[in-house]
Design a protein around this motif. Structure first.
Motif, PDB file in Angstrom:
ATOM      1  N   VAL A 145       0.831  -1.195   0.000  1.00  0.00           N
ATOM      2  CA  VAL A 145       0.000   0.000   0.000  1.00  0.00           C
ATOM      3  C   VAL A 145       0.872   1.253   0.000  1.00  0.00           C
ATOM      4  O   VAL A 145       2.006   1.247   0.482  1.00  0.00           O
ATOM      5  CB  VAL A 145      -0.955   0.049   1.219  1.00  0.00           C
ATOM      6  N   LEU A 146       0.328   2.314  -0.557  1.00  0.00           N
ATOM      7  CA  LEU A 146       0.909   3.638  -0.448  1.00  0.00           C
ATOM      8  C   LEU A 146       0.125   4.383   0.622  1.00  0.00           C
ATOM      9  O   LEU A 146      -1.105   4.418   0.582  1.00  0.00           O
ATOM     10  CB  LEU A 146       0.820   4.378  -1.778  1.00  0.00           C
ATOM     11  N   PRO A 174       2.734  -0.433   6.015  1.00  0.00           N
ATOM     12  CA  PRO A 174       1.670  -0.510   7.021  1.00  0.00           C
ATOM     13  C   PRO A 174       0.628  -1.566   6.655  1.00  0.00           C
ATOM     14  O   PRO A 174       0.276  -1.736   5.492  1.00  0.00           O
ATOM     15  CB  PRO A 174       1.063   0.891   6.998  1.00  0.00           C
ATOM     16  N   ALA A 175       0.137  -2.255   7.670  1.00  0.00           N
ATOM     17  CA  ALA A 175      -0.937  -3.233   7.489  1.00  0.00           C
ATOM     18  C   ALA A 175      -2.180  -2.894   8.306  1.00  0.00           C
ATOM     19  O   ALA A 175      -3.287  -3.286   7.944  1.00  0.00           O
ATOM     20  CB  ALA A 175      -0.446  -4.633   7.867  1.00  0.00           C
ATOM     21  N   PHE A 187     -10.300   3.823  10.843  1.00  0.00           N
ATOM     22  CA  PHE A 187      -9.564   2.576  11.102  1.00  0.00           C
ATOM     23  C   PHE A 187      -9.461   1.798   9.811  1.00  0.00           C
ATOM     24  O   PHE A 187     -10.450   1.606   9.100  1.00  0.00           O
ATOM     25  CB  PHE A 187     -10.288   1.711  12.134  1.00  0.00           C
ATOM     26  N   VAL A 188      -8.239   1.335   9.500  1.00  0.00           N
ATOM     27  CA  VAL A 188      -7.991   0.547   8.296  1.00  0.00           C
ATOM     28  C   VAL A 188      -7.152  -0.681   8.653  1.00  0.00           C
ATOM     29  O   VAL A 188      -6.123  -0.566   9.333  1.00  0.00           O
ATOM     30  CB  VAL A 188      -7.239   1.366   7.231  1.00  0.00           C
ATOM     31  N   SER A 189      -7.581  -1.842   8.195  1.00  0.00           N
ATOM     32  CA  SER A 189      -6.768  -3.052   8.224  1.00  0.00           C
ATOM     33  C   SER A 189      -6.688  -3.590   6.804  1.00  0.00           C
ATOM     34  O   SER A 189      -7.704  -3.635   6.103  1.00  0.00           O
ATOM     35  CB  SER A 189      -7.383  -4.118   9.141  1.00  0.00           C
ATOM     36  N   THR A 190      -5.500  -3.985   6.378  1.00  0.00           N
ATOM     37  CA  THR A 190      -5.376  -4.508   5.017  1.00  0.00           C
ATOM     38  C   THR A 190      -5.667  -5.999   4.947  1.00  0.00           C
ATOM     39  O   THR A 190      -5.651  -6.576   3.861  1.00  0.00           O
ATOM     40  CB  THR A 190      -3.972  -4.246   4.453  1.00  0.00           C
ATOM     41  N   VAL A 191      -5.939  -6.638   6.060  1.00  0.00           N
ATOM     42  CA  VAL A 191      -6.183  -8.081   6.087  1.00  0.00           C
ATOM     43  C   VAL A 191      -7.670  -8.352   5.894  1.00  0.00           C
ATOM     44  O   VAL A 191      -8.509  -7.731   6.546  1.00  0.00           O
ATOM     45  CB  VAL A 191      -5.708  -8.703   7.414  1.00  0.00           C
TER      46      VAL A 191
END
Length: 216
Positions: A145-146, A174-175, A187-191
């Motif tokens: 991610v950017l 970042p994840a 709130f962000v999670s890439t999973v």
């Protein structure tokens, strides 16, 4: 009683219905009334959003109109929480204004499904979203991610380099992150490519806590 709105749709490969259904009972148990929308038009309903404490979005590879984005952005700036995971939040819309809101953009997942480790940053170990979680072993997509420096990065993943990769040193991205946008929390999670990813106990915990943290 607080209000949560779930906005889900877009590309079906991220199972927006099944994935968001995982978290509706949690929100109701925590005292939220929950509305579910399968269109982005709710983002143009300023009165409804002003009375909403949390928006959970799972909408991948879509298009958002200027009016819809303006309504969402205004609501978050005024204090409505915004939260999601994977492509449902950072692979949603190729719009610079939207990326300013979320603080990140998915660009690639090299090699598809891979076994890797999500690591909580030691300096964030006491944050309520990740407290008690150190490392999580996953077998799924690892998101490149950017992101921007306004994010408070809670956890990250590393892409190792070898003779077959165009990058020549390990790249850590970042994840999981949180951020403030005006008076709102994001709130962000890439999973979360698959529902099974969201059922990994540590990921389930992080995601649930992230939704509650973001809520007004």
């Amino acid at each position: 009683m607080r209000r949560a709105i779930v906005v889900r749709g877009g590309w079906s490969g991220h199972a927006p219905v099944a994935a968001t259904d995982r978290f509706v009972p949690l929100l109701r148990a925590r005292g939220f009334t929950v509305e579910v929308h399968s269109t982005l038009d709710v983002y143009t309903d300023g009165d409804r959003l002003a009375d909403t404490d949390l928006i959970v979005q799972c909408w991948s590879i879509g298009q958002i109109s200027a009016e819809q984005l303006a309504g969402l952005d205004l609501a978050v700036r005024a204090g409505t929480g915004f939260a999601g995971w994977h492509g449902g939040i950072v692979g949603s819309f190729l719009d610079i204004g939207y990326q300013h809101l979320t603080g990140g953009l998915f660009v690639h997942h090299p090699h598809g499904f891979v076994t890797h480790t999500l690591t909580v940053r030691p300096q964030q170990a006491a944050h309520p979203v990740v407290a008690g979680v150190d490392r999580v072993t996953l077998h799924t997509e690892k998101y490149w991610v950017l992101t921007d420096p306004l994010n408070d990065v809670l956890a990250e993943v590393t892409f190792d380099a070898d003779e077959d990769t165009p990058w020549r040193r390990p790249v850590t991205v970042p994840a999981v992150w949180v951020r403030r946008w005006g008076s709102g929390r994001v709130f962000v999670s890439t999973v979360g490519h698959r529902v099974a990813d969201l059922d990994v106990p540590e990921i389930r915990t992080i995601t649930e806590r992230g939704l509650l943290w973001a809520a007004r």
